[in-house]
Design a protein around this motif. Structure first.
Motif: not given
Length: 303
Positions: A166-167, A179-181, A252-253, A259-260
């Motif tokens: 979701g984030a 885009r999901v990583q 990077t999304t 992100a961390g």
């Protein structure tokens, strides 16, 4: 009196609220100046106080505070863990040493039932740190002699779908591709359970002699992340691209510092074996109607 340790977390708060709404006496252990309450989803202790909870200051790393909190408690429910404590004590100090101390003091105080929320796959011999620490905590509870019930839920939908996916989905700019990583291909099955259902089970086992000495699994359904993204995309009317990052890659999304935290979660997940279990027998035994994945997706992404 029910003592809730971890009451200002989302799960502990749900459990405390359920008990209060059902007229039970609740004492909520509250850490002073908890960083999690300023940086993460949490339960406001003042909300619990307004519902009738007794607030008592304490910390798993301060045994003297636990002695006071345990006075007169018949049941203890612990959801406390360092897994979501940013910049705080580690798993060993909180999840193992803290839980062991709490269980030992609970036994000495004559607590009738100690309910501990562990995790599916908890094992003192596990290579994955969180499962290793949870396994050690379970062993310490048993060794303390306190009458105990251990709950072993699988991955929470709120954390591993709502946050991990979701984030990233919600961070996409309007009109842009989504885009999901991940650090894997998203093809391994993962079993999920709704946090509210774990709270219901924690309350349902209280006072049940047949639950003493048991480790109860709880899982609703399993799905791969690729399948979940297809279902979310269909619900949102958009196509979601899955990008598989190499180990040590950077997310990077989403913006920093999110992100961390997401990288740490995904790196841990990439080392897990696939989990494809359901537990209809636990649900039936304790009168639970487990939330389906589709029901959660409507809750989290339907709007």
């Amino acid at each position: 009196m029910h003592l809730i340790v971890g009451s200002t977390g989302t799960l502990g708060g749900r459990i405390a609220t359920l008990l209060l709404e059902r007229g039970a006496s609740v004492r909520a252990l509250v850490r002073a100046d908890s960083p999690a309450r300023s940086q993460m989803l949490h339960t406001d202790p003042e909300h619990l106080a307004a519902l009738g909870a007794e607030l008592v200051e304490g910390d798993l790393t301060r045994p003297e505070s636990l002695v006071t909190a345990l006075e007169g408690a018949r049941h203890v429910i612990s959801t406390a863990s360092a897994t979501k404590r940013p910049g705080d004590q580690g798993l060993g100090q909180v999840d193992v040493e803290g839980t062991a101390t709490l269980a030992r003091l609970a036994a000495a105080a004559g607590v009738e039932q100690f309910v501990y929320v562990s995790a599916h796959g908890a094992d003192a011999n596990a290579d994955l740190p969180i499962m290793h620490e949870k396994g050690l905590a379970e062993e310490a509870i048993v060794a303390s002699g306190v009458p105990a019930t251990i709950l072993r839920p699988t991955s929470f939908m709120q954390d591993w779908i709502g946050f991990v996916l979701g984030a990233q989905v919600r961070s996409a700019a309007p009109g842009s591709s989504v885009r999901v990583q991940l650090f894997d291909r998203g093809e391994a099955p993962t079993s999920f359970v709704h946090e509210a259902d774990v709270a219901e089970l924690a309350v349902a086992v209280l006072g049940r002699d047949d639950a003493i000495g048991e480790a109860l699994p709880l899982a609703a359904e399993a799905a791969t992340y690729r399948a979940l993204l297809r279902r979310i995309g269909a619900m949102m009317g958009t196509e979601i691209e899955l990008e598989s990052l190499p180990p040590g890659g950077r997310i990077t999304t989403v913006p920093e510092p999110l992100a961390g935290f997401l990288e740490a979660m995904l790196a841990a997940k990439a080392s897990w074996p696939g989990v494809n279990v359901t537990t209809p027998e636990t649900a039936e035994r304790f009168g639970l109607e487990l939330t389906t994945i589709d029901a959660y997706l409507r809750e989290a992404f339907g709007g």
